[in-house]
Design an enzyme around this catalytic site. Structure first.
Site, PDB file in Angstrom:
ATOM      1  CE1 TYR A 216      37.595  -3.068  21.152  1.00 39.77           C
ATOM      2  CE2 TYR A 216      39.863  -2.410  21.456  1.00 39.77           C
ATOM      3  CZ  TYR A 216      38.722  -3.029  21.931  1.00 39.77           C
ATOM      4  OH  TYR A 216      38.727  -3.587  23.184  1.00 39.77           O
TER       5      TYR A 216
ATOM      6  CE  LYS B 275      33.548 -17.880  22.514  1.00 43.86           C
ATOM      7  NZ  LYS B 275      33.682 -18.730  23.714  1.00 43.86           N
TER       8      LYS B 275
ATOM      9  CG  ASP C  13      35.727 -19.236  26.411  1.00 47.50           C
ATOM     10  OD1 ASP C  13      36.597 -19.426  25.536  1.00 47.50           O
ATOM     11  OD2 ASP C  13      34.686 -19.910  26.471  1.00 47.50           O
TER      12      ASP C  13
ATOM     13  CG  ASP D 297      41.706  -3.223  25.174  1.00 44.67           C
ATOM     14  OD1 ASP D 297      42.516  -2.897  26.050  1.00 44.67           O
ATOM     15  OD2 ASP D 297      40.714  -2.541  24.863  1.00 44.67           O
TER      16      ASP D 297
ATOM     17  CG  ASP E  93      44.403  -3.625  30.673  1.00 39.09           C
ATOM     18  OD1 ASP E  93      45.517  -3.337  30.189  1.00 39.09           O
ATOM     19  OD2 ASP E  93      43.491  -2.795  30.809  1.00 39.09           O
TER      20      ASP E  93
END
Ligand code: NAD
Length: 361
Positions: A141, A192, A224, A248, A252
């Site tokens: 980000y 990852k 994943d 992020d 959620d």
């Protein structure tokens, strides 16, 4: 020793829910002699109306001088047409960057009393208690270079850069290990590393830190798989630590396992333990001023503040037990009504019920 708390009610339901949290804090401050000193200031739309900007230099200075900040929420339709640079939400970003709040802690707790609010089967989620530790100021980000640029064939390409330094990984790792020590001593680091070099380094640094915390068990999981495990068997997790983008998304996902946004607190910390505490939800302009908002996320944010920035574990636990007790007693705001033998209450009455539960403990 006196500890300074800056209270920023903000906009919409912010002042209503903050009033309930300060009710609870005032009681504990007096009865346990916590030595908390409260100051109030404006942020977001309320600050725009008063001073023309969502965060004044004076408020930022007050925040920097405080041990902790308790925030309601910011934003609302009234300010939606303003230029991006002075929208209410910029006040939050200003606080996050001004205080270097690099660690975001979001618990996803499903009180057994509210298990039917989740979209998952009660036996999978009842009693769920996960803490997601998300790196907040780095990763893809913020990485440079970034942009959209023309290609020779006349089309365009967009690009971002995913980078983390060892020191950035180490400091968020430490927050995760320390947090696990206050819970069930397990950290799952999500990356990852089968594809991205930056997360190969992430994994190496987490492994280097682990021997410093022999009482905490470290495991690793690809993102994943973590996304799948969160809906398949979420109770296997204690603390999850991950980078900005994965955090992020996963936070959620974990929040939605609980089915009720009005119950979820959060904390953002810097390296000196200073923190900003706020509910995960926004300013809910659709229900503002109607005594309908659930104040429990804010009251639970106050509990996190006592635990993480003010070193008052006992007071934090007393709040959490009081919240559990009012749910046992059947008190529900409109967002968590469900079925069964319940008493529907408004914002103020829910705050009073928590206070009464504290006093009778
Ligand atoms: P929201 O979280 O404010 O509301 C989403 C829905 O959840 C609404 O129906 C609302 O009534 C309900 N809700 C939220 N909190 C509740 C509570 N405590 N009790 C009962 N119901 C609750 O999100 P939104 O509608 O997308 O955004 C509204 C405003 O809040 C916007 O201006 C947005 O920018 C701002 N916002 C601020 C923050 C923050 O301050 N950290 C976070 C998200 C959104």
């Amino acid at each position: 020793m006196t500890k300074k708390v800056l209270v920023l009610p903000g906009d919409g339901i912010g002042p209503e829910i903050i009033a309930q949290a300060t009710k609870v804090l005032d009681y504990l401050n007096a009865s346990l002699s916590l030595g908390l000193e409260f100051t109030r200031a404006l942020v977001g739309g309320a600050s725009i109306d008063e001073a023309g900007v969502p965060l004044t230099d004076q408020t930022l200075d007050l925040a920097k001088q405080s041990d902790a900040i308790l925030l309601g929420a910011v934003g609302g339709t009234k300010w939606d047409t303003l230029d991006m640079a002075i929208r209410p939400e910029k006040g939050l970003l200003g606080l996050r960057s001004g205080l270097e709040l690099f660690a975001n802690l979001r618990p996803a707790i499903l009180y057994p009393q509210l298990a039917e609010a989740s979209s998952l089967r009660p036996e999978i989620v009842a009693g769920l208690d996960i803490l997601i530790v998300r790196e907040l100021t780095g990763g893809i980000y913020f990485g440079q270079p970034r942009g959209i640029q023309p290609l020779e064939d006349g089309s365009r390409e967009g690009f971002n850069t995913y980078r983390y330094s060892e020191s950035e990984i180490r400091r968020i790792g430490r927050i995760a290990f320390e947090s696990a020590r206050k819970r069930n001593n397990q950290v799952c680091s999500v990356d990852k590393a089968n594809v991205l070099e930056v997360t190969v380094l992430w994994r190496e640094v987490m492994d280097q830190l682990a021997p410093e915390y022999p009482d905490v068990t470290l495991s690793h999981m690809y993102v994943d798989n973590a996304a799948m495990q969160l809906v398949k068997a979420p109770k296997q997790f204690d603390v999850i630590v991950t980078g900005n983008m994965f955090g992020d998304i996963l936070s959620d996902e974990a929040a939605m396992l609980t089915g009720s946004i009005g119950m979820l607190p959060s904390a953002s910390l810097n390296s000196s333990g200073q923190g900003m505490y706020e509910p995960c939800h926004g300013s809910a302009p659709d229900i503002a001023g109607q005594d309908l908002a659930n104040p429990l996320a804010t009251i639970l944010s106050a509990a996190m503040m006592l635990r993480y920035s003010l070193q008052q574990e006992e007071a934090a636990q007393r709040i959490e037990k009081a919240v559990s007790k009012v749910l046992d007693q059947g008190y529900r705001t409109a967002d968590i009504v469900g079925s069964g033998d319940i008493t529907k209450v408004g914002t103020n009455a829910m705050g009073d019920a928590v206070l009464a539960a504290l006093k009778s403990a």
